[in-house]
Design an enzyme around this catalytic site. Sequence first.
Site, PDB file in Angstrom:
ATOM      1  N   HIS A  49       1.140  -9.011   5.005  1.00 52.78           N
ATOM      2  CA  HIS A  49      -0.406  -8.247   5.024  1.00 52.78           C
ATOM      3  C   HIS A  49      -0.301  -8.513   3.318  1.00 52.78           C
ATOM      4  CE1 HIS A  49      -2.244  -4.537   7.142  1.00 52.78           C
ATOM      5  NE2 HIS A  49      -2.907  -5.006   5.259  1.00 52.78           N
TER       6      HIS A  49
ATOM      7  N   TYR B  56     -13.931  -1.270  12.014  1.00 50.85           N
ATOM      8  CA  TYR B  56     -14.057  -0.292  11.354  1.00 50.85           C
ATOM      9  C   TYR B  56     -15.222  -0.337  11.776  1.00 50.85           C
ATOM     10  CZ  TYR B  56      -9.282  -0.610   9.155  1.00 50.85           C
ATOM     11  OH  TYR B  56      -8.000  -0.137   8.923  1.00 50.85           O
TER      12      TYR B  56
ATOM     13  N   ASN C  30      -1.684 -10.821   8.877  1.00 48.85           N
ATOM     14  CA  ASN C  30      -2.683  -9.263   8.813  1.00 48.85           C
ATOM     15  C   ASN C  30      -4.190  -9.941   8.018  1.00 48.85           C
ATOM     16  OD1 ASN C  30      -3.560  -7.053   9.258  1.00 48.85           O
ATOM     17  ND2 ASN C  30      -4.130  -7.058   6.439  1.00 48.85           N
ATOM     18  N   GLU C  31      -5.116 -10.318   8.815  1.00 47.40           N
ATOM     19  CA  GLU C  31      -6.508 -10.144   8.458  1.00 47.40           C
ATOM     20  C   GLU C  31      -6.523 -11.858   7.728  1.00 47.40           C
ATOM     21  OE1 GLU C  31      -7.957  -6.945   6.915  1.00 47.40           O
ATOM     22  OE2 GLU C  31      -8.446  -6.037   9.185  1.00 47.40           O
TER      23      GLU C  31
ATOM     24  N   GLN D  11       0.371  -1.472   0.163  1.00 47.11           N
ATOM     25  CA  GLN D  11      -0.398   0.189   0.291  1.00 47.11           C
ATOM     26  C   GLN D  11       1.084   1.422  -0.480  1.00 47.11           C
ATOM     27  OE1 GLN D  11      -3.030  -1.670   3.554  1.00 47.11           O
ATOM     28  NE2 GLN D  11      -3.802  -0.221   2.221  1.00 47.11           N
TER      29      GLN D  11
ATOM     30  N   GLU E  19      -5.468  -2.437  13.902  1.00 47.29           N
ATOM     31  CA  GLU E  19      -5.906  -1.088  12.791  1.00 47.29           C
ATOM     32  C   GLU E  19      -7.129  -0.044  12.520  1.00 47.29           C
ATOM     33  OE1 GLU E  19      -6.036  -2.316   9.060  1.00 47.29           O
ATOM     34  OE2 GLU E  19      -4.169  -3.264   9.306  1.00 47.29           O
TER      35      GLU E  19
ATOM     36  N   GLU F 283      -5.236   1.550  -1.529  1.00 50.54           N
ATOM     37  CA  GLU F 283      -6.201   1.344  -0.499  1.00 50.54           C
ATOM     38  C   GLU F 283      -7.051   0.025  -1.534  1.00 50.54           C
ATOM     39  OE1 GLU F 283      -7.525   0.833   1.847  1.00 50.54           O
ATOM     40  OE2 GLU F 283      -9.450  -0.485   1.863  1.00 50.54           O
ATOM     41  N   TRP F 284      -6.258  -1.270  -2.129  1.00 49.41           N
ATOM     42  CA  TRP F 284      -6.500  -2.529  -3.104  1.00 49.41           C
ATOM     43  C   TRP F 284      -7.269  -1.497  -3.425  1.00 49.41           C
ATOM     44  CZ3 TRP F 284      -2.831  -4.872  -1.067  1.00 49.41           C
ATOM     45  CH2 TRP F 284      -2.279  -4.986   0.530  1.00 49.41           C
TER      46      TRP F 284
ATOM     47  N   TRP G 251      -4.593   3.924  11.351  1.00 49.02           N
ATOM     48  CA  TRP G 251      -5.176   2.900  10.032  1.00 49.02           C
ATOM     49  C   TRP G 251      -5.384   4.015   9.115  1.00 49.02           C
ATOM     50  CZ3 TRP G 251      -2.434  -0.057   7.393  1.00 49.02           C
ATOM     51  CH2 TRP G 251      -2.783  -0.325   5.826  1.00 49.02           C
TER      52      TRP G 251
HETATM   53  C1  GBH Z   1      -7.526  -3.827   6.720  1.00 50.15           C
HETATM   54  O1  GBH Z   1      -9.234  -4.457   5.430  1.00 50.15           O
HETATM   55  C2  GBH Z   1      -6.498  -3.779   5.975  1.00 50.15           C
HETATM   56  O2  GBH Z   1      -5.472  -4.516   6.541  1.00 50.15           O
HETATM   57  C3  GBH Z   1      -6.399  -2.522   5.120  1.00 50.15           C
HETATM   58  O3  GBH Z   1      -4.618  -2.726   4.385  1.00 50.15           O
HETATM   59  C4  GBH Z   1      -7.027  -1.953   4.865  1.00 50.15           C
HETATM   60  O4  GBH Z   1      -6.478  -0.836   4.119  1.00 50.15           O
HETATM   61  C5  GBH Z   1      -7.342  -1.351   5.545  1.00 50.15           C
HETATM   62  O5  GBH Z   1      -7.858  -2.107   6.513  1.00 50.15           O
HETATM   63  C6  GBH Z   1      -9.530  -0.094   5.175  1.00 50.15           C
HETATM   64  O6  GBH Z   1      -9.597  -1.165   4.401  1.00 50.15           O
HETATM   65  O7  GBH Z   1     -17.158  -6.867   2.978  1.00 50.15           O
HETATM   66  O8  GBH Z   1     -18.088  -4.398   2.767  1.00 50.15           O
HETATM   67  O9  GBH Z   1     -19.615  -6.068   4.045  1.00 50.15           O
HETATM   68  C7  GBH Z   1      -9.854  -4.174   6.734  1.00 50.15           C
HETATM   69  C8  GBH Z   1     -11.146  -4.655   5.664  1.00 50.15           C
HETATM   70  C9  GBH Z   1     -13.137  -4.145   6.568  1.00 50.15           C
HETATM   71  C10 GBH Z   1     -12.258  -6.437   5.147  1.00 50.15           C
HETATM   72  C11 GBH Z   1     -14.758  -4.535   5.915  1.00 50.15           C
HETATM   73  C12 GBH Z   1     -14.669  -6.613   5.514  1.00 50.15           C
HETATM   74  C13 GBH Z   1     -16.607  -5.694   5.857  1.00 50.15           C
HETATM   75  C14 GBH Z   1     -17.277  -4.923   4.653  1.00 50.15           C
HETATM   76  N1  GBH Z   1     -12.274  -4.620   6.122  1.00 50.15           N
HETATM   77  N2  GBH Z   1     -14.914  -5.130   5.279  1.00 50.15           N
HETATM   78  S1  GBH Z   1     -17.612  -5.390   3.078  1.00 50.15           S
END
Ligand code: GBH
Length: 459
Positions: free
Chosen positions: A124, A300, A168-169, A23, A365, A420-421, A413
């Site tokens: 990650h 989040y 990570n995740e 990223q 994060e 952002e992916w 974060w």
């Molecule tokens: C993180 O992922 C990552 O570790 C980071 O790299 C990234 O930049 C950051 O968050 C912000 O995105 O699928 O629409 O129902 C978080 C990923 C966010 C995945 C919430 C599941 C659920 C929303 N998660 N998501 S949805």
Amino acid sequence: MSASSELRFPDNFVWGAATASYQIEGAARDDGRGPSIWDTFSRTPGKVFAGHTGDVACDHYHRYADDVALMAELGLKAYRFSIAWPRIQPDGTGPVEPRGLDFYDRLTDALLGRGIDPIVTLYHWDLPQALEDRGGWTNRETAEHFATYAAAVHGRLGDRIRTWTTLNEPWCSAYLGYGNGVHAPGVSDPGAAFTAVHHLMLGHGLAVRALRAGGAEVVGITLNPAEVQPADRDSAADAAAVRLVDGLQNRIFLDPLTGAGYPADVLEHVSRMVDPATFLRDGDEKLIAAPIDLLGINYYAPTYVAGRPDGAGGSAWPGTEGAVQFLPAAGPVSDMGWAIEPAGLGRLLDRLAADYPGLPLMITENGGAFPDRTTDSAGRVADADRIAYLDGHLRAVHAAIGRGVDLRGYLVWSLLDNYEWAEGYRKRFGIVHVDYLTQRRTPKASARWYQEVISRNGL
Ligand code: GBH
């Protein structure tokens, strides 16, 4: 604010920021770095917004010294960054590329020189493409290669870095990478997603063993647990939907990690898509249960669900169609469309402390994407919305600590606006603004606010 109204955090509370290699680093072809699945995915038409790639990103690979100086200026006590496996082993296996290790060596020394504690994430999401060509996380051998890679990195940096996290995740790697294909490598196959879950967790367990053998002090993993809530508290159907989503996002990782093995109800659900006997071997759960010292939590937004036979499900939770309706956020949302609900973080921390006691936690994060709407008289982004988000979530963290949750730190974060992916550069999570044309960094109002919070150790 008067001293009496101040919310003080514990002494030694770790304040910091987080980033991830693909990223921010850029320099995608420098110093022998091999291609990762994100290089391939981002170049596949239609996968990432406007075809954005991480080729340049924040050019952190070349600007790390200035970025560390900025971290020091903000008063960060810790910095969580990830190591790009394809810089260390361009093909994912075989000899290490010393120039790749040299970069993280320089970064580590720069951080330590400024009194900032490095927190490593070994993975990650940037898997070497050569490993994906052999099945990636659906191939059991990837788990073994991951442990070899972890040992190589620790061998070089272990004398200076105290805190090591493996993945990570893994929920995202498995479900978004192999389940619905929204992330690299872009595979859409529920069976592959669950196979990947297991190999990721096996890779974690094997890496923990390798890190311990090398003498690593603090070892952990970062998850993104769901804070799942029913649409209707009195509905048995909604409670069943909560239980299913909780199983697929939380218990499938947390139970084996803490020694209880995979939950029976989750294995039964998985069996509808793939026979667990195709990947789960005797002894695997024991490896996954290698004791850890730290559980990183990325939070989040909460997830609201209803149990409905005609529910559309969520593509990121395999097998939920016809059982679960994922509900849109009812209240305010960030630029990602994710609900802003600090209370969800409080509930999540309470639940983790109650159901998985004895695991020290860290928020690895938390933050929000908000558009650059206004600037203040100093010409910096006046991100009152981000300040409100961070303030609300830090209040929830403070309250949870007050209720006895063993929470050691908070990492925002993110330090910088970054890639952002699948959203490319159009979503901005940074407390520091990045002008991608000039690579100029400008701390937003939230960065100055966070600097104050850190210096007061409170709100
Ligand atoms: C993180 O992922 C990552 O570790 C980071 O790299 C990234 O930049 C950051 O968050 C912000 O995105 O699928 O629409 O129902 C978080 C990923 C966010 C995945 C919430 C599941 C659920 C929303 N998660 N998501 S949805």
